[in-house]
Motif scaffolding. Structure first.
Motif, PDB file in Angstrom:
ATOM      1  N   UNK A  58       0.831  -1.205   0.000  1.00  0.00           N
ATOM      2  CA  UNK A  58       0.000   0.000   0.000  1.00  0.00           C
ATOM      3  C   UNK A  58       0.865   1.254   0.000  1.00  0.00           C
ATOM      4  N   UNK A  73       9.592  11.336 -14.391  1.00  0.00           N
ATOM      5  CA  UNK A  73       8.987  11.819 -15.634  1.00  0.00           C
ATOM      6  C   UNK A  73       9.026  13.332 -15.716  1.00  0.00           C
TER       7      UNK A  73
ATOM      8  N   UNK B  94       7.515   3.381 -26.536  1.00  0.00           N
ATOM      9  CA  UNK B  94       8.322   2.363 -25.888  1.00  0.00           C
ATOM     10  C   UNK B  94       7.486   1.090 -25.877  1.00  0.00           C
ATOM     11  N   UNK B  97       6.614  -1.165 -22.461  1.00  0.00           N
ATOM     12  CA  UNK B  97       5.675  -0.584 -21.498  1.00  0.00           C
ATOM     13  C   UNK B  97       4.336  -0.265 -22.146  1.00  0.00           C
ATOM     14  N   UNK B 104      -1.438  -4.302 -17.044  1.00  0.00           N
ATOM     15  CA  UNK B 104      -1.309  -3.825 -15.666  1.00  0.00           C
ATOM     16  C   UNK B 104      -2.598  -3.184 -15.185  1.00  0.00           C
ATOM     17  N   UNK B 145      -4.524  -1.863  -1.026  1.00  0.00           N
ATOM     18  CA  UNK B 145      -3.141  -2.093  -1.452  1.00  0.00           C
ATOM     19  C   UNK B 145      -3.090  -2.504  -2.911  1.00  0.00           C
ATOM     20  N   UNK B 148      -4.285   0.156  -5.411  1.00  0.00           N
ATOM     21  CA  UNK B 148      -3.371   1.288  -5.578  1.00  0.00           C
ATOM     22  C   UNK B 148      -2.302   0.979  -6.624  1.00  0.00           C
ATOM     23  N   UNK B 149      -2.125  -0.318  -6.954  1.00  0.00           N
ATOM     24  CA  UNK B 149      -1.143  -0.669  -7.991  1.00  0.00           C
ATOM     25  C   UNK B 149      -1.665  -0.329  -9.384  1.00  0.00           C
ATOM     26  N   UNK B 151      -2.524   2.354 -10.534  1.00  0.00           N
ATOM     27  CA  UNK B 151      -2.019   3.655 -10.958  1.00  0.00           C
ATOM     28  C   UNK B 151      -0.889   3.505 -11.986  1.00  0.00           C
ATOM     29  N   UNK B 152      -0.113   2.379 -11.880  1.00  0.00           N
ATOM     30  CA  UNK B 152       1.033   2.232 -12.785  1.00  0.00           C
ATOM     31  C   UNK B 152       0.601   2.086 -14.234  1.00  0.00           C
ATOM     32  N   UNK B 155       0.214   5.683 -15.448  1.00  0.00           N
ATOM     33  CA  UNK B 155       1.499   6.381 -15.574  1.00  0.00           C
ATOM     34  C   UNK B 155       2.285   5.819 -16.753  1.00  0.00           C
ATOM     35  N   UNK B 156       2.377   4.473 -16.799  1.00  0.00           N
ATOM     36  CA  UNK B 156       3.202   3.862 -17.843  1.00  0.00           C
ATOM     37  C   UNK B 156       2.594   4.060 -19.222  1.00  0.00           C
ATOM     38  N   UNK B 159       3.461   7.535 -20.199  1.00  0.00           N
ATOM     39  CA  UNK B 159       4.879   7.755 -20.458  1.00  0.00           C
ATOM     40  C   UNK B 159       5.327   7.016 -21.719  1.00  0.00           C
ATOM     41  N   UNK B 174      -1.379  10.313 -11.843  1.00  0.00           N
ATOM     42  CA  UNK B 174      -0.584   9.859 -10.707  1.00  0.00           C
ATOM     43  C   UNK B 174      -0.750  10.803  -9.529  1.00  0.00           C
TER      44      UNK B 174
END
Lengths: 171, 382
Positions: A58, A73, B94, B97, B104, B145, B148-149, B151-152, B155-156, B159, B174
């Motif tokens: 978390x 970034x 890229x 990713x 993801x 928990x 919250x993953x 979010x990647x 972001x990825x 990016x 993010x």
């Protein structure tokens, strides 16, 4: 089975940790850090410390690494990433390795490690209430000290990052 | 009848159960995208999707036309279209990713289902047994928990697309998700302070929260939204922000960022982002229903056990289980409709308004709320 899982998670964690250091691309390094944290969470689960595992996910995997990525970034570190090998970093890493080996060996030899009571360990890691009780009784001083340190760090960041217009603002 | 299933290896049993739940969530998320189009059309006074139809169903006299007007076949045609379209991968991205990001997005959304209970039945002794893939003590913490993953992926995707609008979308997402996680976590603490009464073993299980809303008596039977309205409000607002729904739609923000983080995506990769968004919405609604809307209890002060007795099915665990799932899903669908209602009613916030709301309003409010309930609960439960 448990042994195989332990070695798998430990190897995974270490490999990803090495990846954090050697990766030249900062985004790759951050993702390796994320995977390494997931590996550590897996090790916690093996110790029956589910609470710690999910807190790790978390706080560190969910928020801290995301902030790292955010900063990476924003700064766009493509050009600064390619630092060659320098002598001083070699010396520093040898020195740090020596410290690490000394520390671990001292801990192993002189630490008088006893096998912890398995019932107690399970209770601390799994039961939320017991964990919280320990935090607020046995480990109250460390919690307070760390909280104070974090507060100071936060104040420091605010002072450093704020753009002061003139001397009047500081007063 | 079910002996065959229980003789299987536990791992295979677990896999089968997990697959069964995913087989419900995935089409449900797809159906949500159709529902979104229909609901928006209804609110804007237009017919919405009403053309697609399978030929041999068109031959059925009245039903065929009705189903066509309802637009149910658009789900099928959209799914087919997205599945068989060419998968464009722009040359400037890229690749690793870029392809990883949609996967993801899906994974955390489906992983959180494991700890969310969706129903209950009563064993011979009258104790409620929750229907859940993994009934763990840290239930809600696990949901927070793992989700919250997610979010990647944003972001990825932003990016890796290597172009400016997706990048802006990813960066906004993010910052926004991290900001609202704090208020969200703070807002549910009063609920668990109340559940973890003195003498009880500590728990953060969602099934336990429902159990506390089905106790007899005035205080026991009332849902937590009645006892803690401010907590529920803060949690709901944060839920909108965490699922990237309007009016917190900063990551997509079609009016100023083209398509936000998924501008460069197409075909099935693009639709995976949407399945993930809708399953986040469904699971978020589920958690809200469990925490504040009484879970599988049909009405406040009418727990499931009473309802089962009134209907005369108290002795049939299978029927009670199905009944509880139906009640729970009905509430979840109502919540999902609420999400859509808000989306087509409220205009999108500006970015600075979102940051101000999160850090300067919701966070202090949730801390004050926590302090108030901590003192109140300490006084009541002493």
């Amino acid at each position: 089975m448990a042994q195989i899982l332990f070695y798998a998670f430990a190897l995974f964690t270490l490999a990803c940790a090495v990846g954090v250091v050697v990766n030249k691309n900062a985004v790759n390094a951050a993702m390796c850090l994320l995977l390494s944290l997931v590996g550590v969470a897996g090790l916690f689960v093996q110790l029956d410390a589910y609470l710690l595992a999910f807190l790790l996910l978390l706080v560190y995997a969910g928020a801290v690494v995301a902030l790292f990525l955010f900063i990476v970034m924003l700064l766009d570190m493509k050009d600064t990433a390619a630092h060659g090998f320098r002598k001083i970093s070699g010396f520093a890493s040898v020195f740090a390795l020596g410290l690490l080996v000394t520390g671990v060996s001292t801990f192993v030899v002189r630490g008088r490690l006893t096998t912890p009571n398995p019932n107690l360990a399970a209770a601390v890691g799994t039961d939320l209430k017991h964990y919280a009780y320990q935090l607020f009784t046995t480990y109250l001083l460390p919690v307070q000290v760390i909280g104070f340190l974090l507060l100071i760090a936060m104040l420091g960041v605010i002072v450093l990052s704020k753009r002061w217009e003139g001397l009047d603002d500081i007063k | 009848m079910f002996d065959f299933f229980f003789q299987l290896h536990p791992v295979i049993q677990g896999l089968a159960k997990g697959l069964a739940v995913i087989m419900v969530i995935f089409p449900l998320a797809g159906a949500c995208s159709l529902a979104e189009r229909k609901v928006s059309a209804w609110m804007q006074g237009r017919p919405g999707p009403n053309r697609a139809i399978v030929p041999w169903i068109a031959w059925i006299p009245l039903l065929g036309v009705f189903l066509q007007k309802l637009g149910v076949f658009h789900l099928m045609s959209d799914g087919g279209k997205l599945l068989f379209k060419e998968e464009p991968v722009p040359g400037h991205v890229n690749k690793f990713y870029f392809i990883l990001a949609p996967a993801l997005a899906i994974m955390p959304a489906f992983t959180t289902v494991t700890v969310v209970p969706f129903g209950a039945y009563f064993d011979a002794a009258g104790a409620a047994i929750p229907l859940v893939l993994a009934d763990v003590d840290i239930g809600l913490l696990a949901v927070f928990a793992v989700s919250s993953l997610g979010i990647y992926s944003l972001i990825l995707a932003g990016w890796a697309s290597n172009s400016k609008y997706p990048f802006l979308g990813g960066v906004r997402a993010s910052a926004q998700l991290i900001s609202y996680e704090l208020a969200m976590t703070m807002s549910v603490i009063p609920v668990f302070l109340w559940i973890n009464a003195p003498g009880q073993p500590g728990t953060m299980s969602l099934a336990k929260a429902v159990e506390f809303q089905s106790l007899p008596g005035f205080w026991g039977g009332s849902w937590f939204i009645l006892l803690m309205p401010l907590s529920a409000l803060i949690f709901l607002i944060s839920l909108f922000a965490e699922t990237n729904r309007h009016p917190f739609d900063m990551a997509e923000s079609e009016s100023d960022l083209v398509g936000g983080f998924h501008t460069e995506y197409g075909a099935f990769k693009w639709s995976l982002f949407f399945v993930a968004e809708y399953s986040h919405m469904i699971i978020g609604s589920g958690v809200f229903v469990l925490l504040f809307l009484g879970g599988w209890n049909p009405l406040p002060w009418v727990p499931l056990s009473t309802a089962a007795q009134l209907l005369g099915v108290a002795g049939l665990p299978l029927v009670v289980g199905v009944l509880s799932i139906v009640i729970f899903l009905a509430k979840v669908v109502a919540m999902v409709f609420f999400f859509m209602w808000v989306r087509w009613t409220v205009p999108r916030f500006r970015y600075d308004q979102i940051m101000k709301l999160g850090w300067q309003k919701l966070l202090p409010l949730s801390i004050a709320n926590l302090l108030f309930y901590a003192i109140a609960i300490a006084v009541i439960q002493k």
